[in-house]
Design an enzyme around this catalytic site. Structure first.
Site, mmCIF file in Angstrom:
data_model
loop_
_atom_site.group_PDB
_atom_site.id
_atom_site.type_symbol
_atom_site.label_atom_id
_atom_site.label_comp_id
_atom_site.label_asym_id
_atom_site.label_seq_id
_atom_site.Cartn_x
_atom_site.Cartn_y
_atom_site.Cartn_z
ATOM 1 N N HIS A 87 -3.538 18.368 10.518
ATOM 2 C CA HIS A 87 -2.597 18.251 11.642
ATOM 3 C C HIS A 87 -2.641 19.500 12.502
ATOM 4 O O HIS A 87 -2.558 20.609 11.997
ATOM 5 C CB HIS A 87 -1.184 17.905 11.176
ATOM 6 C CG HIS A 87 -0.474 18.930 10.339
ATOM 7 N ND1 HIS A 87 0.340 19.907 10.898
ATOM 8 C CD2 HIS A 87 -0.430 19.139 9.009
ATOM 9 C CE1 HIS A 87 0.844 20.657 9.927
ATOM 10 N NE2 HIS A 87 0.394 20.227 8.769
ATOM 11 N N ASP A 89 -0.508 20.057 14.981
ATOM 12 C CA ASP A 89 0.816 20.469 15.469
ATOM 13 C C ASP A 89 1.412 21.509 14.521
ATOM 14 O O ASP A 89 0.980 21.642 13.369
ATOM 15 C CB ASP A 89 1.769 19.272 15.593
ATOM 16 C CG ASP A 89 2.087 18.610 14.251
ATOM 17 O OD1 ASP A 89 1.162 18.475 13.412
ATOM 18 O OD2 ASP A 89 3.257 18.235 14.034
ATOM 19 N N ASP A 120 -0.587 26.461 8.153
ATOM 20 C CA ASP A 120 -0.019 25.100 8.213
ATOM 21 C C ASP A 120 -0.127 24.576 9.629
ATOM 22 O O ASP A 120 0.794 24.686 10.404
ATOM 23 C CB ASP A 120 1.446 25.165 7.740
ATOM 24 C CG ASP A 120 2.104 23.812 7.589
ATOM 25 O OD1 ASP A 120 1.415 22.789 7.699
ATOM 26 O OD2 ASP A 120 3.332 23.784 7.365
ATOM 27 N N GLU A 154 2.686 15.615 12.427
ATOM 28 C CA GLU A 154 2.996 15.724 10.994
ATOM 29 C C GLU A 154 4.326 16.420 10.782
ATOM 30 O O GLU A 154 5.085 16.087 9.880
ATOM 31 C CB GLU A 154 1.870 16.485 10.269
ATOM 32 C CG GLU A 154 1.878 16.305 8.758
ATOM 33 C CD GLU A 154 2.705 17.315 8.001
ATOM 34 O OE1 GLU A 154 2.848 17.161 6.784
ATOM 35 O OE2 GLU A 154 3.224 18.264 8.618
ATOM 36 N N ASP A 181 -3.976 21.027 3.172
ATOM 37 C CA ASP A 181 -2.673 21.320 3.791
ATOM 38 C C ASP A 181 -1.690 21.688 2.683
ATOM 39 O O ASP A 181 -0.498 21.425 2.778
ATOM 40 C CB ASP A 181 -2.193 20.090 4.588
ATOM 41 C CG ASP A 181 -1.004 20.396 5.486
ATOM 42 O OD1 ASP A 181 -0.820 21.568 5.851
ATOM 43 O OD2 ASP A 181 -0.250 19.448 5.815
ATOM 44 N N HIS A 428 6.425 27.464 8.016
ATOM 45 C CA HIS A 428 7.736 27.081 8.566
ATOM 46 C C HIS A 428 8.664 28.290 8.752
ATOM 47 O O HIS A 428 9.812 28.115 9.159
ATOM 48 C CB HIS A 428 8.463 26.033 7.704
ATOM 49 C CG HIS A 428 7.746 24.729 7.614
ATOM 50 N ND1 HIS A 428 8.374 23.532 7.323
ATOM 51 C CD2 HIS A 428 6.436 24.416 7.774
ATOM 52 C CE1 HIS A 428 7.480 22.554 7.298
ATOM 53 N NE2 HIS A 428 6.297 23.078 7.569
HETATM 54 N N1 BES Z 1 1.720 21.648 4.703
HETATM 55 C C1 BES Z 1 2.982 21.024 4.528
HETATM 56 C C2 BES Z 1 3.115 20.316 3.198
HETATM 57 C C3 BES Z 1 3.315 21.263 2.053
HETATM 58 C C4 BES Z 1 4.464 22.008 1.972
HETATM 59 C C5 BES Z 1 2.385 21.365 1.074
HETATM 60 C C6 BES Z 1 4.659 22.876 0.923
HETATM 61 C C7 BES Z 1 2.567 22.229 0.023
HETATM 62 C C8 BES Z 1 3.714 22.988 -0.056
HETATM 63 C C9 BES Z 1 3.250 20.042 5.628
HETATM 64 O O1 BES Z 1 2.779 20.443 6.876
HETATM 65 C C10 BES Z 1 4.744 19.920 5.768
HETATM 66 O O2 BES Z 1 5.399 20.867 6.060
HETATM 67 N N2 BES Z 1 5.259 18.730 5.558
HETATM 68 C C11 BES Z 1 6.632 18.467 5.790
HETATM 69 C C12 BES Z 1 6.742 16.988 5.924
HETATM 70 C C13 BES Z 1 8.077 16.520 6.373
HETATM 71 C C14 BES Z 1 8.368 16.965 7.776
HETATM 72 C C15 BES Z 1 8.130 15.030 6.258
HETATM 73 C C16 BES Z 1 7.489 18.978 4.644
HETATM 74 O O3 BES Z 1 7.075 18.950 3.491
HETATM 75 O O4 BES Z 1 8.601 19.429 4.936
HETATM 76 ZN ZN ZN Z 2 4.359 22.047 7.569
#
Ligand code: BES
Ligand code: ZN
Length: 456
Positions: A87, A89, A120, A154, A181, A428
């Site tokens: 992703h 974004d 990320d 995403e 990811d 984040h």
């Molecule tokens: N890269 C993350 C997923 C992730 C988070 C993998 C922590 C391993 C450890 C992905 O970009 C993400 O942040 N996903 C969001 C999805 C949500 C908005 C539905 C998440 O997990 O908060």
């Molecule tokens: Zn993320």
């Protein structure tokens, strides 16, 4: 040309690849903020152009939401096909004042690259681009057919990639989906992830009087929405740290003894957790270790809460409204819509009389579990071992990648979660970062994976 030439190419072009990644990181492609729509498009165009330059047929797919990028190499019969997902974004940057340098002006310091999206997910999927580049530029025959699908929603819960996947399962058909990811286990140990948590993300809105009231004139006469919301939230968890939503744990797939002992042997400690997070102590559901709670137990957490006056000094009011965002991170085999419905009912039951309560299910993601003994998993382990020069361990993740469940059900292909980031990369958060060694080793790993996947 041989794989040695591919790896030598990656070695020789390390600095150039970092400079190119920085260009992508300079694009503020924040998907949840509409004033960044132009930047979202610019990031998609950047990715499509780069894949086209490498000889792929690449298109920007318009539809309901931010654009997708789909690209593929000319298919050669008899070779397995890998679909790479990523992703482009990124998350919003606030609180901006906590960044040491601006989030979209990449800063290199001590072998670490600081920028929003660095881990990320731009830096991670860009490692895939560089692996492909190494094959193409050295004239090394690709051992697999490649497809890429990149999305720009995403982080904000858009539907475009789901709709596209459901409508174009033939076009996306593949022998495996590869996603970078997630994270390594730690700075010295690569990890191969076999489970992601799912998500039910809820908003609770409580309203009472038609406007903020003088708390002297009216306090004690009507229900205070902030008090009511606090009461609801307090009722969501018991003293053992368990979520009180009825049926919440009914479908939870328990850890087996092998997993529990494998987790324990990783030696993760609460002291380490405190060091990583800055929290004064570990906390959570009774009866489980920290790693078990982090990776394999469902949770219920307030993500944001607002009501009334938060400015300087005192302002004496009964607020008219209160609002909270609550996420439930779910594990295999919990069903997000069912949990969301049970949550809404539970909240209405917990609410005291005298307020109006609305509960909205904002966003769901399915939990993911993949087999640890598949040939693709073994190929991933071999690639990681050689790419990072260390023995990988099995890990799970507490985060979610919403599209993975749809890939599994629509494409019926195994999914390989090959993370190159670190949990401590501040995804984040302010000062997000990506370690250059992980970028370079990630590109090596991807290059090796193409060979391993073909050999399996
Ligand atoms: N890269 C993350 C997923 C992730 C988070 C993998 C922590 C391993 C450890 C992905 O970009 C993400 O942040 N996903 C969001 C999805 C949500 C908005 C539905 C998440 O997990 O908060
Ligand atoms: Zn993320």
């Amino acid at each position: 040309m041989s794989l040695d030439a591919v790896l030598a190419y990656l070695q020789a072009h390390r600095q150039e690849h970092v400079a190119q990644l920085c260009e992508l990181l300079r694009i503020p492609s924040i998907s949840s903020q509409s004033d960044h729509a132009g930047d979202i498009r610019a990031a998609a165009v950047f990715c499509a152009r780069e894949l086209r330059d490498l000889g792929l047929e690449a298109e920007i797919v318009e539809g309901n939401g931010h654009p997708l990028v789909f690209a593929r190499t000319a298919a050669v019969a008899g070779r397995p096909t890998l679909l790479f997902y990523g992703h482009y974004d990124v998350q919003p940057v606030d609180p901006l004042d906590q960044w040491q340098t601006p989030p979209f002006e990449p800063r290199l310091e001590g072998g670490v690259l600081y920028a929003r999206g660095s881990t990320d997910d731009k830096g991670q999927f860009y490692a895939h681009f560089k692996a492909l580049e190494a094959y193409v530029r050295t004239g090394t025959e690709l051992p697999v057919n490649l497809k890429f699908i990149l999305e720009g929603e995403e982080e904000c819960g858009g539907r475009h990639v789901y709709d596209y996947t459901e409508a174009n399962a033939d076009k996306l058909a593949c022998d495996a989906v590869i996603i970078s990811d997630t994270a390594l286990y730690n700075e010295t140990t690569p990890g191969i992830c076999y489970s992601l948590k799912g998500l039910a993300y809820m908003e609770i809105r409580v309203s009472g009087p038609s406007r903020d009231l003088h708390s002297g004139s009216y306090g004690g006469t009507v229900q205070n929405p902030a008090n009511a919301l606090a009461q609801i939230i307090a009722g969501l968890r018991d003293a053992q740290g368990r979520c009180t939503v009825p049926g919440f744990y009914d479908q939870v797939l328990d850890l087996d003894a092998g997993e529990r002992s494998a987790f324990a042997s990783l030696g993760y400690t609460d002291a380490l957790l405190c060091e990583e997070t800055g929290a004064p102590a570990a906390s959570g559901e009774a009866g489980y270790t920290t790693l078990e709670r982090m990776w394999a137990r469902p949770t219920c957490d307030v993500n944001g809460i607002t009501s009334g006056y938060g400015g300087q000094g005192a302002k004496t009011i009964i607020p008219a409204h209160a609002m909270a965002k609550v996420s439930m991170r779910l594990v295999p085999n919990q069903d997000p819509p069912a949990i969301a419905a049970a949550f809404a009912e539970h909240v209405r039951r917990l609410a005291p009389p005298g307020v109006k309560v609305e509960v909205e299910n904002l966003h769901n993601a399915n939990p993911v579990l993949v087999p640890r003994d598949s040939p693709m998993m073994q190929a991933g382990i071999r690639a990681l071992r050689a790419g990072f020069g260390a023995e990988p361990v099995f890990i799970r993740e507490g985060g979610s990648i919403p599209i993975v469940g749809t890939f599994q059900s629509c494409l019926k292909a195994p999914v390989l979660l090959l993370g190159y980031g670190l949990s401590t990369d501040n995804a984040h958060s302010p000062n997000e970062k990506f370690h250059l060694d992980n970028f370079w080793n990630g590109a090596r790993t991807t290059a090796l994976l193409l060979r391993e996947a073909a050999a399996r």
